[in-house]
Design a protein around this motif. Structure first.
Motif, short mmCIF file in Angstrom:
data_model
loop_
_atom_site.label_atom_id
_atom_site.label_comp_id
_atom_site.label_asym_id
_atom_site.label_seq_id
_atom_site.Cartn_x
_atom_site.Cartn_y
_atom_site.Cartn_z
N GLU A 1 -7.29 -9.99 13.13
CA GLU A 1 -8.61 -9.62 12.65
C GLU A 1 -8.62 -9.42 11.14
N ALA A 2 -7.57 -8.82 10.60
CA ALA A 2 -7.49 -8.55 9.16
C ALA A 2 -6.04 -8.27 8.80
N ALA A 3 -5.75 -8.30 7.50
CA ALA A 3 -4.40 -8.00 7.03
C ALA A 3 -4.10 -6.52 7.20
N ASP A 4 -2.86 -6.22 7.54
CA ASP A 4 -2.41 -4.84 7.71
C ASP A 4 -1.82 -4.34 6.40
N LEU A 5 -2.52 -3.40 5.75
CA LEU A 5 -2.06 -2.88 4.47
C LEU A 5 -0.75 -2.11 4.59
N VAL B 1 -0.53 -13.39 6.00
CA VAL B 1 -0.70 -13.38 7.44
C VAL B 1 -1.42 -12.11 7.86
N SER B 2 -2.24 -12.22 8.90
CA SER B 2 -2.95 -11.06 9.42
C SER B 2 -2.09 -10.30 10.41
N ASN B 3 -2.62 -9.18 10.93
CA ASN B 3 -1.78 -8.33 11.78
C ASN B 3 -1.43 -9.03 13.09
N GLY B 4 -0.38 -8.53 13.73
CA GLY B 4 0.17 -9.20 14.90
C GLY B 4 -0.65 -9.10 16.15
#
Length: 952
Positions: free
Chosen positions: A204-208, A197-200
């Protein structure tokens, strides 16, 4: 930080390795994990050979000694195939010819039973058609890195506008990665080869930051497009994070570090427990991470926004505590407490760096559970569950007010009780110190669950996975100003009647004139909450499709069904952004995706030529369907040489934010050509605009008619592994990425076209004086890019009884071109070797060269590493004294040193120094945050750290 990449370091426990009864496959996995060595073996043959319980001796931690004991008396042997990697082979005489085909190197370290990133095939060839960097568990330990973002930051292929807690103003507590300088949404992040899942805040992108490094076994970075294998977003490449599995025992680890100047104190602690049983395995990992703050004022480079002494511009704000007050006659005054009203000058600008945080303090807590259960009949049930909570706290300067350019009617009425001028005052710029600094708090809560079945049927392997992922994010920003309340408080008694509770506000007085009652009336705070959900069902099968005269034809196929949803909202003031903040607006959307994919590897000549192909068909419920192929050719003209080439198409689906967002407003840092002295000569200008402005109110918007971004990826590579120089390998890979229909919202492009060509008058709104009052930037498929260059990697490993194991590595990436076209008909710019800050809509730092080199040494109980990171010089352009100037941003290097000692009883102690020579980042005149690019360099200075680990 040591980033030698690719491979691991042999370090078996001196007490030996305990192997429970079971098949050879599980024994090799356990041995590889315990000794930090990578093993390649054909799963079907290893799974069918059973072994009794064993305890393997490993004098001085030697892996090969333990492996020889394990294979003694079995029908298997092994061959060294690369730095810290072996292939386990069958002993029959005919296998002797097969071993000749195995090169004496490995570019991709493959752990038993795992396929490499970029393919679903599981085959014995160690040669990939695309370059892959692998950072394995032992290297993660010696780097001292405590987050994945920190680990990836200095990789040569990473450049551009990744986010991290090193970005304060404009950051949101998340961390992303940007391969090849393309936006983070063009790099796909996987966990264990599966989409996450991508950021909340819109996906836009995955949160590392939602992936704890303590749970990571290795990180594989595929530096090539992979939409044919994984679908959307894999245009620049793929970062595949492989979590720890099959760990047995107990591991405790504590880390503490701080900058030599006494700040940015960081600590982390984690505990991992694992247990193998007769029918399965269970592992639990708990971790805590805390990073301290680094304030802008505490480093000479970032202490002031006035960069004139360094050859830059004065970026201090015209919104000062004493005020910038423009009267009808053209007079500009300020109100100093001791001097009263006097003429305003540029010396009255406000230096906001006294308050700002350069490195944002943050905390993370995580739990990771992994388990599997043997169901018999070659079937295994598995589960992977992870929960993580993160928080970050950013400090910014007190709220500035620009009455002429902020939202709402902020004109100060002539009969306002605090207006001594007897006329309406339209343009006042004031820093409201009385509110105190703005504090931005970001929190996320992420849950991931992957569960399913996998097994074997005949010689085919299959896997069925169900995934449920959820992220909830919130952001609060306090000590802002409500534009509706301020508008009332600046009017006369007829509108701001004290009997109705209205409190008049004094923006024309000296600093300190706004009392507590006024502050309580105008104070506001923004709150944004967002959730992102993903659920999926995936089935993958792979195995030999048949054979031809040259060998086995390998194939893989599968299908995936996925649903993605977003929902986020903010408490905007009647649709207007709070003054001093931004209006995030709202977005709500969902989509259903169905995908089918297939791969094949066909040998064309025995042990020398292979044709690989892949195809993925994707159907999206909101914009339609797309199909993306990939073809690759691998040719080995000699045992020591391999040539590889590939062509693929790719796509990036517009995010749900791109398609559904509305009401997002922000004060963007832009340049208006109409502020030049020759503005009268420009078609779109109405005379010279206000030269003191650097921020412009911009409203961004989604577009439900967006189409995917598309790409063509080409690569050509050479791999050399000379037999006469054992342990040495060299790779050279050329890449070219061409991207069309890029989704962009560039407000700077709109301003330039408006000023120079009198276009976009409905999007760039100007008042009668020619000053911009608002910019409308709706997302459109208008851009195009082409990025080309090459990667170079050299490695050498030497082993001897006298010096132990010595490894050297050089990993470099050269960006030849970064051609960017903002919109059809606009000029094409080559951005390679330039810096344009993200706050101005730029692509960030795009160095032509980025590299690291290092030496790693291990003998007995000792191990150490020395690494050098390098970023080549950049160019930046800006307006200075009404002239366009270009200056160089100096090249930069950092030296990192680590030393570790394995104590008795399973203890390990390590110390390290990052930035050993204490080099400051290079000054960048156009960098909004702290006079340097925090996405590329590090402001901490010399940084010391220590770790203590216990393994049982």
């Amino acid at each position: 930080m040591l980033l030698l990449s690719e491979g691991a370091v042999a370090a078996c426990p001196n007490s030996g390795v305990h192997l429970p009864a079971g098949n050879l496959e599980r024994a090799l996995i356990t041995l590889g994990r315990e000794c930090k060595f990578s093993v390649l073996v054909q799963t079907s043959s290893a799974a069918s050979y059973n072994l009794p319980e064993k305890i393997l001796d490993s004098e001085n931690g030697e892996f090969e000694q333990a492996l020889q004991q394990l294979l003694r008396g079995s029908p298997f042997t092994y061959e060294r195939v690369g730095p810290s990697a072996v292939a386990v082979l069958t002993r029959p005489a005919e296998a002797e010819d097969d071993t000749e085909a195995l090169p004496a190197h490995t570019e991709e370290i493959t752990v038993t039973g795992q396929s490499l990133t970029g393919s679903h095939l599981r085959h014995l060839q160690l040669d990939s058609y695309a370059p892959i960097d692998v950072l394995a568990q032992p290297e993660l330990e010696i780097t001292g890195a405590q987050t994945i973002a920190e680990l990836l930051k200095f990789l040569p292929a990473v450049s551009g506008n990744s986010t991290s807690t090193s970005v304060s103003n404009g950051g949101d507590g998340t961390a992303t990665v940007t391969l090849r300088g393309l936006p983070a949404s063009n790099t796909l992040v996987l966990i264990n080869g599966r989409r996450i899942v991508s950021n909340g805040f819109g996906g836009e992108a995955a949160d590392l930051n939602t992936i704890p490094l303590s749970a990571v076994d290795r990180v594989e970075i595929l530096k090539d497009g992979a939409s044919a294998v994984y679908g959307s977003d894999a245009i620049a490449g793929v970062v595949n994070i492989i979590l720890r599995r099959d760990f047995e025992g107990l591991s405790l680890n504590s880390y503490y570090g701080q900058a030599q100047r006494g700040d940015q104190q960081t600590e982390s602690h984690h505990i991992t427990w694992g247990k193998n049983g007769e029918r399965g395995h269970l592992m639990l990992s708990l971790a805590h991470y805390s990073q301290g703050a680094l304030m802008s004022r505490d480093r000479e480079l970032s202490a002031s926004a006035d960069n004139r002494p360094r050859g830059g511009t004065d970026q201090r704000s015209s919104a000062s505590p004493e005020g910038f007050i423009a009267l009808d006659g053209g007079e500009i005054l300020t109100n100093a407490e001791n001097d009263g009203y006097r003429q305003w000058s540029s010396d009255d600008r406000y230096d906001y760096r006294e308050y700002t945080s350069a490195v944002v303090p943050s905390q993370r807590h995580s739990a990771y559970l992994e388990g599997n259960l043997d169901l018999g009949e070659n079937t295994l049930a598995f589960v992977e569950a992870m929960g993580i909570r993160t928080s970050a706290k950013t400090t910014m300067a007190p709220t500035p007010v620009f009455t002429r350019f902020d939202n709402g009617d902020l004109t100060i009425a002539a009969d306002n009780v605090y207006n001594p001028f007897g006329e309406e005052v339209v343009d006042v710029r004031k820093r409201v110190l009385e509110l105190g600094p703005r504090i931005q708090k970001n929190r996320t809560e992420t849950w991931r669950l992957n569960s399913g079945l996998k097994g074997m049927w005949d010689s085919w392997e299959w896997e069925l996975t169900a995934a449920f992922h959820y992220t909830r994010a919130s952001e609060s920003l306090n000590n802002l100003i409500d534009p509706l309340a301020l508008s009332r408080s600046l009017k006369g008694p007829e509108i701001c009647d004290p009997n109705t509770g209205c409190v008049a506000t004094d923006l024309l007085g000296p600093s300190g004139s706004i009392d507590a009652a006024q502050l309580d009336f105008i104070r506001g705070g923004s709150v944004v909450e967002g959730t992102t959900r993903m659920s999926s069902l995936t089935y993958i099968v792979n195995g030999p499709l048949g054979s031809n005269y040259a060998g086995d034809v390998l194939a893989a196929a599968g299908a995936e069904f996925r649903r993605e949803t977003i929902d986020f909202r903010s408490n905007d003031a009647g649709g207007l952004s709070f003054i001093g903040g931004h209006a995030s607006g709202s977005a709500e959307g969902d989509r259903v995706i169905g995908e089918a994919f297939a791969e094949i590897s066909v040998p064309l000549a025995e042990d020398s030529l292979w044709l690989d192909g892949a195809m993925r068909f994707s159907d999206y419920s909101d914009f339609g369907h797309t199909a993306n192929p990939k073809l690759a050719l691998r040719w080995r003209p000699s045992p020591s040489m391999m040539v590889r080439a590939s062509y693929a198409t790719g796509f990036k689906a517009p995010t749900l934010i791109d398609m559904n967002q509305s009401g997002y407003q922000s004060q963007e840092y832009l340049f208006d050509p109409c502020t030049r002295s020759d503005a009268n000569t420009l078609p779109g200008c109405r005379g010279q605009a206000d030269v003191a402005r650097i921020q412009y109110l911009t409203e961004f918007g989604g577009n439900p008619n967006l189409q995917p971004e598309t790409s063509d990826n080409r690569s050509l590579g050479l791999v050399w592994t000379p037999r006469r120089l054992q342990g040495f390998s060299a790779t050279l890979d050329l890449f070219d990425i061409r991207q069309n229909d890029v989704i962009d919202t560039s407000p700077q492009y709109l301003i330039d076209k408006n000023a120079y060509s009198a276009l976009f008058t409905d999007r760039v709104l100007r008042d009668d004086s020619g000053d911009i009052t608002k910019i409308f930037a709706t997302r459109l498929n208008i851009g195009a890019r082409e990025v080309s260059g090459y990667d170079l990697t050299l490695r050498y490993e030497h082993n001897s009884a006298e010096i132990g194991q010595l490894r050297w590595s050089l990993n470099g990436s050269h960006m030849r071109h970064y051609l960017n076209q903002a919109a059809p008909g606009s000029p094409e710019e080559d951005l390679a070797g330039t810096f344009v800050d993200a706050a101005s809509g730029g692509a960030g730092s795009l160095p032509q060269w980025k590299a690291n080199t290092g030496v790693y040494w291990h003998k007995g109980r000792w191990e150490g590493g020395y690494t050098v990171h390098y970023v080549s010089e950049l160019e930046e352009s800006f307006t200075l004294n009404e002239k366009r100037v270009t200056r160089k941003i100096n090249s930069w290097s950092s030296h990192d040193l680590q030393l570790a000692y394995a104590l008795p009883l399973g203890l390990r102690f390590a110390v390290g120094i990052d930035n050993l020579l204490d080099r400051d980042p290079p000054f960048a005149a156009t960098a909004f945050n702290d006079n340097f690019d925090g996405r590329t360099y590090d402001l901490s200075g010399r940084y010391w750290y220590t770790t203590l680990a216990y393994n049982l």
